[in-house]
Motif scaffolding. Structure first.
Motif, short mmCIF file in Angstrom:
data_model
loop_
_atom_site.label_atom_id
_atom_site.label_comp_id
_atom_site.label_asym_id
_atom_site.label_seq_id
_atom_site.Cartn_x
_atom_site.Cartn_y
_atom_site.Cartn_z
N ASP A 165 0.10 -4.14 -10.45
CA ASP A 165 -0.50 -3.21 -11.46
C ASP A 165 0.27 -2.96 -12.55
OD1 ASP A 165 -1.82 -1.41 -13.09
OD2 ASP A 165 -3.01 -0.70 -11.51
N PRO A 166 0.00 -4.03 -13.75
CA PRO A 166 1.04 -3.88 -14.85
C PRO A 166 0.97 -2.72 -15.68
CG PRO A 166 -0.62 -5.49 -15.34
CD PRO A 166 -0.94 -5.16 -13.96
N VAL A 167 -0.26 -1.78 -15.59
CA VAL A 167 -0.41 -0.59 -16.32
C VAL A 167 0.22 0.48 -15.70
CG1 VAL A 167 -2.14 1.11 -17.19
CG2 VAL A 167 -2.68 -1.64 -17.20
N LEU A 168 0.19 0.76 -14.38
CA LEU A 168 0.87 1.75 -13.61
C LEU A 168 2.07 1.09 -13.31
CD1 LEU A 168 -2.13 2.98 -11.28
CD2 LEU A 168 -1.40 4.04 -13.40
N ARG A 169 2.61 -0.07 -13.26
CA ARG A 169 3.82 -0.50 -13.04
C ARG A 169 4.17 -0.41 -11.49
NH1 ARG A 169 6.91 2.18 -18.17
NH2 ARG A 169 6.13 3.87 -16.97
N ILE A 170 3.16 -0.35 -10.63
CA ILE A 170 3.53 -0.50 -9.21
C ILE A 170 3.06 -1.79 -8.53
CG2 ILE A 170 3.78 1.94 -9.09
CD1 ILE A 170 1.03 1.84 -7.72
N ILE A 171 3.44 -2.24 -7.36
CA ILE A 171 3.08 -3.09 -6.74
C ILE A 171 2.11 -2.63 -5.57
CG2 ILE A 171 3.65 -4.90 -4.95
CD1 ILE A 171 6.31 -5.15 -6.23
N ILE A 172 0.83 -2.84 -5.81
CA ILE A 172 -0.17 -2.09 -4.87
C ILE A 172 -0.84 -2.82 -3.75
CG2 ILE A 172 -1.30 -1.13 -6.91
CD1 ILE A 172 -3.35 -3.38 -7.16
N ASP A 173 -0.21 -4.21 -3.28
CA ASP A 173 -0.72 -5.12 -2.32
C ASP A 173 0.14 -5.93 -1.98
OD1 ASP A 173 -2.32 -5.29 -0.07
OD2 ASP A 173 -4.26 -5.28 -1.28
N ALA A 174 0.22 -6.26 -0.92
CA ALA A 174 1.07 -7.33 -0.22
C ALA A 174 0.52 -8.24 0.85
CB ALA A 174 2.59 -7.18 0.19
N TYR A 175 0.80 -9.50 0.95
CA TYR A 175 0.04 -10.41 1.99
C TYR A 175 1.39 -11.17 2.61
CZ TYR A 175 -4.18 -8.77 -0.43
OH TYR A 175 -5.29 -8.12 -0.78
N PRO A 176 1.75 -10.41 3.46
CA PRO A 176 3.00 -11.43 3.97
C PRO A 176 2.30 -12.71 5.04
CG PRO A 176 2.60 -9.31 5.07
CD PRO A 176 1.91 -9.24 4.14
N CYS A 177 3.35 -13.43 5.09
CA CYS A 177 3.08 -14.66 6.05
C CYS A 177 4.34 -14.92 6.57
CB CYS A 177 2.60 -15.78 5.21
SG CYS A 177 2.26 -17.43 6.00
N GLU A 178 4.22 -15.23 8.01
CA GLU A 178 5.22 -15.65 8.66
C GLU A 178 5.99 -16.98 8.68
OE1 GLU A 178 5.16 -14.09 12.91
OE2 GLU A 178 4.10 -12.19 12.08
#
Length: 456
Positions: A165-178
Motif C-alpha cells: 500500500d504506497p499511501v500507508l507505506r506498508i506491505i499488506i499481503d504476501a503470497y509465499p510459494c515454496e
C-alpha cells in the motif's frame, strides 16, 4: 504512564529503539502471538516450544542483533528450554499459509496505528485503495541440506508475491510459494481472491494475464498494468489519440477489447507513452492497460501513477539493506519464507515509526532526509542493552493501551529524536569505471609508491 529512571534515560538518549520495542510489545507480544498461532496454524501445533519464542529468535537475526539462528538460540536458550534441533524442526515446519497470515495480521495492527497518527501520504486516487503487486525471489541458500551438497547450481528456497500500500507505506499481503522455480503467474489465482471493490492494482507486464485483469474488472476493481507482448486483444480504435506531454514522453490513448475465458468481452484503455529516453531494456515506448474511467483519471495521470510502481522495489531494497530478510543458512523453503515474512512484519513496524516521525517533522523531512539504514543500525545496536536494562514488566503497560494513547506516546518519542543522527546522504554522480590493466610480470604493486607518483 509510570516508568523508571532507566526507562526515562533510554527515552531521552535512544527514543527510536524504545519506540520500536514498545511497538513490538503493543502489536506482537508473546501473549498475542501464541494465541494467534493457535487460531491460525492448520497442521502445526505447540508442544514445548512456543511460536512467540520462534518469532523472537528469528527477529533477532532479521534485525541483525544476532548473525545466525544458532547464535540467537544461544542467547535465549535459558528462556525457551528446548534443544536447537527442536528450534530448527519448528522452523522447517512452519506452514507458508501461517507466514502469509502473519503479514496480514501485522498489517491490520499497523494500519490502525498509522491512521491514528495521521500518517501516510496524500492518496492520488481519493476513494480508491492503490495496491502495488510485485514478485520477490529469495536468493540462493547455502548447500547445507544433504541432497544439495553435491550440486554446484544455486538452490532457490522459494519466492513470493508481495502487495504494497504506497499511501500507508506498508506491505499488506504476501503470497509465499515454496517452489523457487514457480512462475509468478501461477500465484495470481490467490491474489485474485483478495480483490475488493475500488481496489486499484498496479503491476508490471508479468501480471498482464487475461484471467487476472478481467478478473479484477469483474470484481469491481481497477488496474494499471503494463501490457505484455503476448496478451491477446483487438483494437477498437485503430489510431492512437494524442493526449499530451508527460515528464517521460508523449502520451497517446486508444480503446482495446479483451475476451476472457467465459467469452465475455471487456473494453480497456491502452495508454502508450513514447519515451523521451529509452528504458534500460531498450524500449522506446511502453503500453499500459487500465479500466479506470476516462472522466476520473486522464491518460497522463495513469502514466504518472505507473511510474510510482517502483516504490515496491524500493521496499524490497530496504528489506535487503536495513534488515536481514534473506538468511542464506535457511535452506528449507518453509523456514526461509517465514524469515522473509518476519522481515516484512519488521518493515511494517518501521512504517508505523515513520508515521510518528512524519506527524512531528513532516512528510518531506521523513521521506527525503531520514535514512532507514541508520535507524535500523541504532535499533540493532541498542536492542540487547534495552532488554537487559529495562525489566519486562515495564513493557507490559503497552499491551493494553488504546490506539490513541499509543499514538501519543510515539509522537512524544518522535519529538525527542535528533534528526542529524539519521540524515540521509545522497550519492554523488557515478565515476567512470577505469579498465584494469593486467601484467603477468607484475603480480602486485606498492600502494605507497603509486601514491608517491601522484605528487610528482
Amino acid at each position: 504512564m509510570i516508568v523508571s529512571a532507566i526507562f526515562k534515560r533510554f527515552k531521552e538518549k535512544a527514543p527510536l529503539p524504545v519506540m520500536a520495542r514498545a511497538l513490538i510489545e503493543r502489536v506482537l507480544n508473546a501473549e498475542i502471538l501464541d494465541k494467534w498461532f493457535e487460531e491460525t496454524a492448520e497442521k502445526q501445533y505447540t508442544r514445548e516450544l512456543l511460536f512467540s519464542s520462534i518469532f523472537d529468535i528469528m527477529s533477532l537475526v532479521i534485525c541483525k542483533v544476532q548473525p545466525t539462528i544458532n547464535s540467537a538460540y544461544q542467547s535465549l536458550e535459558k528462556e525457551i528450554k528446548v534443544s536447537i534441533k527442536s528450534v530448527y524442526n519448528k522452523l522447517n515446519g512452519i506452514e507458508s499459509t501461517t507466514s502469509a497470515e502473519l503479514v496480514r495480521f501485522s498489517a491490520t495492527k499497523s494500519v490502525a496505528l498509522i491512521n491514528e497518527l495521521g500518517g501516510g501520504i496524500e492518496n492520488p486516487l481519493p476513494g480508491k485503495r492503490i495496491k502495488i503487486l510485485d514478485g520477490n525471489c529469495l536468493e540462493a541458500s547455502d548447500h547445507r541440506i544433504k541432497e544439495l551438497r553435491g550440486l554446484s547450481a544455486g538452490v532457490l528456497p522459494g519466492k513470493s508475491l508481495v502487495v504494497l500500500d504506497p499511501v500507508l507505506r506498508i506491505i499488506i499481503d504476501a503470497y509465499p510459494c515454496e517452489d523457487g522455480h514457480a512462475q509468478e503467474r501461477s500465484l495470481l489465482r490467490e491474489v485474485l481472491e483478495s480483490v475488493q471493490r475500488n481496489d486499484v492494482w498496479m503491476g508490471d507486464r508479468n501480471f498482464c494475464v487475461v484471467s487476472f485483469i478481467c478478473g479484477i474488472a469483474s470484481s469491481d476493481g481497477f488496474f494499471i498494468i503494463r501490457q505484455h507482448g503476448n496478451l491477446p486483444f483487438e483494437l477498437i480504435d485503430t489510431e492512437m489519440q494524442f493526449i499530451g506531454d508527460s515528464p517521460t514522453g508523449k502520451v497517446y490513448e486508444q480503446l482495446v477489447e479483451v475476451v476472457d475465458r467465459e467469452g465475455k468481452k471487456h473494453k480497456f484503455r491502452r495508454i502508450t507513452v513514447k519515451l523521451t529516453n529509452e528504458t534500460r531494456d531498450g524500449d522506446k515506448e511502453i503500453h499500459i492497460l487500465t479500466n479506470l474511467p476516462t472522466e476520473e483519471v486522464t491518460a497522463t495521470k495513469v502514466a504518472e501513477l505507473y511510474k510510482k510502481r517502483w516504490k515496491i522495489e524500493t521496499a524490497f531494497q530496504e528489506l535487503t539493506r536495513d534488515f536481514n530478510s534473506e538468511i542464506n543458512g535457511l535452506g528449507y523453503p518453509k523456514a526461509a519464507l517465514f524469515g522473509f515474512c518476519v522481515a516484512i512484519v519488521t518493515y511494517n513496524i518501521y512504517s508505523v515509526m515513520k508515521a510518528a516521525m512524519q506527524n512531528v517533522h513532516g512528510v518531506e523531512v521523513v521521506e527525503g532526509q531520514i535514512s532507514g539504514y541508520y535507524i535500523a543500525n541504532e535499533i540493532s545496536n541498542t536492542k540487547l542493552g534495552i532488554e537487559v536494562a529495562i525489566p519486562e514488566k515495564e513493557w507490559n503497560q503497552f499491551r493494553n493501551m488504546s490506539d490513541l494513547q499509543m499514538a501519543q506516546f510515539l509522537i512524544e518519542l518522535a519529538g525527542m529524536m535528533k534528526l542529524r543522527k539519521y540524515k540521509k546522504h545522497s550519492r554523488g554522480p557515478k565515476k567512470k569505471v577505469i579498465k584494469q590493466k593486467f601484467d603477468k610480470n607484475v603480480p602486485h604493486v606498492s600502494t605507497a609508491k603509486i601514491l608517491a607518483k601522484r605528487k610528482t
